[in-house]
Design an enzyme around this catalytic site. Structure first.
Site, PDB file in Angstrom:
ATOM      1  N   ASN A 108       0.808  -1.236   0.000  1.00 58.85           N
ATOM      2  CA  ASN A 108       0.000   0.000   0.000  1.00 58.85           C
ATOM      3  C   ASN A 108       0.842   1.287   0.000  1.00 58.85           C
ATOM      4  O   ASN A 108       0.463   2.264  -0.635  1.00 58.85           O
ATOM      5  CB  ASN A 108      -1.037  -0.021   1.125  1.00 58.85           C
ATOM      6  N   GLU A 135       4.701  -8.722  -3.548  1.00 53.99           N
ATOM      7  CA  GLU A 135       4.690  -9.264  -4.911  1.00 53.99           C
ATOM      8  C   GLU A 135       4.136  -8.238  -5.894  1.00 53.99           C
ATOM      9  O   GLU A 135       4.583  -8.136  -7.032  1.00 53.99           O
ATOM     10  CB  GLU A 135       3.780 -10.497  -5.011  1.00 53.99           C
ATOM     11  N   GLU A 145       4.162  -4.432  12.232  1.00 53.99           N
ATOM     12  CA  GLU A 145       3.188  -3.350  12.020  1.00 53.99           C
ATOM     13  C   GLU A 145       2.045  -3.980  11.246  1.00 53.99           C
ATOM     14  O   GLU A 145       2.206  -4.333  10.083  1.00 53.99           O
ATOM     15  CB  GLU A 145       3.818  -2.205  11.207  1.00 53.99           C
ATOM     16  N   CYS A 153      -3.473   1.192   6.536  1.00 55.68           N
ATOM     17  CA  CYS A 153      -3.629   0.562   7.852  1.00 55.68           C
ATOM     18  C   CYS A 153      -4.216   1.534   8.859  1.00 55.68           C
ATOM     19  O   CYS A 153      -4.818   1.126   9.843  1.00 55.68           O
ATOM     20  CB  CYS A 153      -2.275   0.059   8.342  1.00 55.68           C
ATOM     21  N   GLU A 200     -10.924  -5.607   9.123  1.00 50.91           N
ATOM     22  CA  GLU A 200     -10.256  -4.608   8.289  1.00 50.91           C
ATOM     23  C   GLU A 200     -10.646  -4.864   6.831  1.00 50.91           C
ATOM     24  O   GLU A 200     -10.344  -5.928   6.282  1.00 50.91           O
ATOM     25  CB  GLU A 200      -8.747  -4.737   8.444  1.00 50.91           C
ATOM     26  N   GLU A 247       7.961   2.200  14.917  1.00 52.07           N
ATOM     27  CA  GLU A 247       8.781   2.727  13.841  1.00 52.07           C
ATOM     28  C   GLU A 247       8.797   4.236  13.995  1.00 52.07           C
ATOM     29  O   GLU A 247       7.999   4.817  14.724  1.00 52.07           O
ATOM     30  CB  GLU A 247       8.179   2.372  12.487  1.00 52.07           C
TER      31      GLU A 247
HETATM   32  P1  NAD Z   1       0.262  -9.289   3.582  1.00 56.69           P
HETATM   33  O1  NAD Z   1       0.363  -9.647   5.021  1.00 56.69           O
HETATM   34  O2  NAD Z   1      -0.493 -10.168   2.687  1.00 56.69           O
HETATM   35  O3  NAD Z   1       1.726  -9.171   2.946  1.00 56.69           O
HETATM   36  C1  NAD Z   1       2.717  -8.329   3.484  1.00 56.69           C
HETATM   37  C2  NAD Z   1       4.088  -8.826   3.060  1.00 56.69           C
HETATM   38  O4  NAD Z   1       4.311 -10.103   3.677  1.00 56.69           O
HETATM   39  C3  NAD Z   1       4.235  -9.052   1.560  1.00 56.69           C
HETATM   40  O5  NAD Z   1       5.538  -8.693   1.167  1.00 56.69           O
HETATM   41  C4  NAD Z   1       4.039 -10.550   1.428  1.00 56.69           C
HETATM   42  O6  NAD Z   1       4.665 -11.110   0.297  1.00 56.69           O
HETATM   43  C5  NAD Z   1       4.693 -11.047   2.696  1.00 56.69           C
HETATM   44  N1  NAD Z   1       4.240 -12.372   3.137  1.00 56.69           N
HETATM   45  C6  NAD Z   1       3.073 -12.991   2.827  1.00 56.69           C
HETATM   46  N2  NAD Z   1       3.030 -14.213   3.421  1.00 56.69           N
HETATM   47  C7  NAD Z   1       4.183 -14.357   4.104  1.00 56.69           C
HETATM   48  C8  NAD Z   1       4.711 -15.378   4.939  1.00 56.69           C
HETATM   49  N3  NAD Z   1       4.045 -16.514   5.161  1.00 56.69           N
HETATM   50  N4  NAD Z   1       5.920 -15.187   5.516  1.00 56.69           N
HETATM   51  C9  NAD Z   1       6.603 -14.023   5.331  1.00 56.69           C
HETATM   52  N5  NAD Z   1       6.149 -13.025   4.534  1.00 56.69           N
HETATM   53  C10 NAD Z   1       4.947 -13.178   3.934  1.00 56.69           C
HETATM   54  O7  NAD Z   1      -0.279  -7.789   3.565  1.00 56.69           O
HETATM   55  P2  NAD Z   1      -0.643  -6.898   2.302  1.00 56.69           P
HETATM   56  O8  NAD Z   1      -1.927  -7.392   1.737  1.00 56.69           O
HETATM   57  O9  NAD Z   1       0.539  -6.756   1.412  1.00 56.69           O
HETATM   58  O10 NAD Z   1      -0.870  -5.463   3.011  1.00 56.69           O
HETATM   59  C11 NAD Z   1      -2.050  -5.126   3.620  1.00 56.69           C
HETATM   60  C12 NAD Z   1      -1.965  -5.309   5.121  1.00 56.69           C
HETATM   61  O11 NAD Z   1      -0.854  -4.605   5.633  1.00 56.69           O
HETATM   62  C13 NAD Z   1      -3.176  -4.742   5.842  1.00 56.69           C
HETATM   63  O12 NAD Z   1      -3.585  -5.630   6.848  1.00 56.69           O
HETATM   64  C14 NAD Z   1      -2.641  -3.463   6.456  1.00 56.69           C
HETATM   65  O13 NAD Z   1      -3.321  -3.006   7.587  1.00 56.69           O
HETATM   66  C15 NAD Z   1      -1.243  -3.841   6.771  1.00 56.69           C
HETATM   67  N6  NAD Z   1      -0.420  -2.637   6.901  1.00 56.69           N
HETATM   68  C16 NAD Z   1      -0.017  -2.261   8.163  1.00 56.69           C
HETATM   69  C17 NAD Z   1       0.722  -1.102   8.327  1.00 56.69           C
HETATM   70  C18 NAD Z   1       1.187  -0.645   9.690  1.00 56.69           C
HETATM   71  O14 NAD Z   1       2.094   0.167   9.750  1.00 56.69           O
HETATM   72  N7  NAD Z   1       0.618  -1.139  10.778  1.00 56.69           N
HETATM   73  C19 NAD Z   1       1.060  -0.319   7.215  1.00 56.69           C
HETATM   74  C20 NAD Z   1       0.629  -0.736   5.958  1.00 56.69           C
HETATM   75  C21 NAD Z   1      -0.102  -1.909   5.812  1.00 56.69           C
END
Ligand code: NAD
Length: 483
Positions: A152, A178, A250, A284, A385, A462
């Site tokens: 995002n 990805e 996060e 988020c 969410e 962070e």
């Molecule tokens: P996601 O959890 O699907 O993926 C995040 C990252 O983790 C990607 O790079 C993905 O390839 C990797 N990943 C996926 N499976 C994994 C595994 N088994 N082991 C290690 N890495 C793995 O999240 P998303 O769909 O890319 O992003 C959206 C989510 O991120 C939402 O829930 C959002 O709230 C959260 N987010 C949180 C913050 C924060 O600062 N708290 C900021 C931005 C986004």
């Protein structure tokens, strides 16, 4: 890097394909057409990247803090020089409005500069102890840090983690999402151009379930800094446990925007639009639960409906665009599923609820800004969410009820409070269980202030000087002076 080129991994200062030659195709969310072909790394590539980072660590940790600072300043300058190219890349890859993409590049540049500026000013302590001597503390780098980021805010979140990690003398293997690897790869090229030595910052693109997991489990990785969904965060924490890795998480959010009747209602409405629809709600910190004091509920809801209905959706590269598409067709389906669940569970759809009518947007994964009224606490649209342009607006009576509703969530990332009563603002701010709050404005994210979540929104902080604690080990040294 030109868009539509084949993007490779960056390992040990070299641009290389995946060992097994696999690639994946990126789709541009605004048009549905092919944007680029990217290397799809596997476990062997993780091995190469972690080894490169481990080899680079002893040299990088010996670089003086002043020199590291200068390298980060140079990187910040290069990000600014290449701002337009990076912003266009991010805008096309993530589908975000070009103005927001420029802000993100600026934020990344400022972040590298912030930690460059901080690193030669943070020291340890001398501590008097009950013995004939003195204890000193030092901050030591941790080692190889695996940084895993979502789609995002790709370049911004990458900088939030990489800047303090590098500033403290750690080396990095970055795994972008990805869907959005392009600016991360360009950032790695700019690091090399800035003079940051080969192997200090490596980027591997590929599936989270393969590359992400291999990184989290790797014995030479000492720290994992993860931003993403809570479900994957749980998995990361479990996998990291075997090797007692340091972990920063996060995660997701379901933040409350609390509007009291005495607030500046027009300002609160305009902020409620941007704080829930920014990045098309794929944020988020999105204030996706709007809690409004009963006496102003009807007028607020009507003004919010008008605000939502006038948001300019369109081609992210056009200057006037305020809201772009969902990141992928799959994610759009997920968000539409939440909208259907809201209707099925009996909430009242006030506006939006489907793809926009405009035929010029039919090639992209757009969803019209959506408001639900009459939502109840048990509904999925209130609890989960959604990560899309969807809000639930709910009335409350009295301060205590507002606090209880805000806290009725497993998440605790962000939120806002709107009131002219400073006592109430602070009472509510202290009582709301979230890590980051804003009063009479829609955002509280500032480079100098710590950012992170309570409850299932994460662990660690962070930004600000607080982040330096999460990218260093505290060492305590006692000197006996008894003679
Ligand atoms: P996601 O959890 O699907 O993926 C995040 C990252 O983790 C990607 O790079 C993905 O390839 C990797 N990943 C996926 N499976 C994994 C595994 N088994 N082991 C290690 N890495 C793995 O999240 P998303 O769909 O890319 O992003 C959206 C989510 O991120 C939402 O829930 C959002 O709230 C959260 N987010 C949180 C913050 C924060 O600062 N708290 C900021 C931005 C986004």
């Amino acid at each position: 890097m030109s868009v539509a080129a084949e993007a490779k991994l960056i390992i040990d200062g070299q641009s290389v394909p995946a060992v097994d030659g696999r690639t994946s195709t990126l789709i541009e969310p605004a048009t549905g057409s092919q944007l680029a072909v990217v290397a799809a790394a596997g476990v062997e590539d993780v091995e190469r990247a972690v080894s490169a980072a481990a080899r680079a660590f002893p040299g990088w940790r010996r670089v003086s803090s002043r020199e590291r600072a200068q390298l980060l300043f140079r990187l910040a300058a290069l990000l600014r020089q290449n701002r337009d190219e990076l912003a266009r890349l991010e805008s096309r890859n993530a589908g975000k409005p070009i103005r927001d993409a420029r802000d993100e590049v600026d934020l990344a540049a400022n972040c590298f500069e912030y930690y460059g500026g901080a690193v030669d000013k943070v020291g340890g302590q001398t501590i008097p102890v009950a013995a004939p001597g003195v204890s000193l503390t030092f901050r030591e780098p941790i080692g190889v840090c695996a940084i895993i980021v979502p789609w995002n805010f790709p370049i911004a979140i990458t900088s939030w983690k990489s800047a303090p990690a590098l500033a403290m003398g750690n080396t990095v293997v970055l795994k972008p999402a990805e869907q959005t690897p392009l600016t991360a790869l360009r950032l790695a090229e700019l690091m090399l151009e800035a003079g940051i030595p080969s192997g200090v910052f490596n980027v591997i693109t590929g599936a989270g379930s393969v590359v992400g997991e291999a990184l989290v489990k790797h014995p030479l990785v000492r720290k994992v800094s993860f931003t993403g969904s809570t479900d994957v965060g749980v998995r990361v924490m479990k996998l990291a446990a075997d090797t007692i890795k340091r972990v920063t998480l996060e995660l997701g959010g379901k933040s409350a925007n609390i509007i009291f009747a005495d607030s500046d209602i027009d300002k609160a409405v305009s902020s409620a639009v941007s704080s829930s629809l920014g990045n098309a709600g794929q944020d988020c910190c999105a204030r996706s639960r709007v809690l409004v004091e009963q006496s102003v509920y009807d007028q607020f809801l009507e003004k919010l409906r008008r605000g939502f209905s006038s948001v300019v959706m369109g081609d992210p590269l056009r200057e006037e665009t305020e809201m772009g598409p969902m990141i992928t067709a799959e994610h759009r389906e997920r968000v539409l599923g939440y909208i259907r669940s809201g209707i099925d569970e009996g909430a009242e759809l006030v506006c939006g609820g489907s793809a926009p009518d405009d035929p010029s947007l039919s090639g992209g994964t757009y969803i019209a800004p959506t408001i639900f009224a009459g939502a109840k606490r048990g509904m999925r649209i209130v609890r989960e969410e959604i990560f899309g342009p969807v809000v639930a607006v709910m009335p409350f009576i009295g301060e205590q009820a507002a606090i209880e509703m805000a806290n009725d969530s497993e998440y605790g990332l962000s939120g806002s409070i709107w009131t002219r009563d400073i006592g109430r603002a602070l009472r509510v701010a202290r009582a709301v269980e979230t890590g980051v709050l804003s009063i009479n404005t829609g955002s509280s994210v500032h480079l100098g202030a710590p950012f992170g979540g309570f409850k299932k929104s994460g662990i660690g902080r962070e930004l600000g000087l607080a982040a330096l604690d999460h990218y260093s080990e505290m060492k305590s040294v006692y000197i006996d002076v008894s003679g």
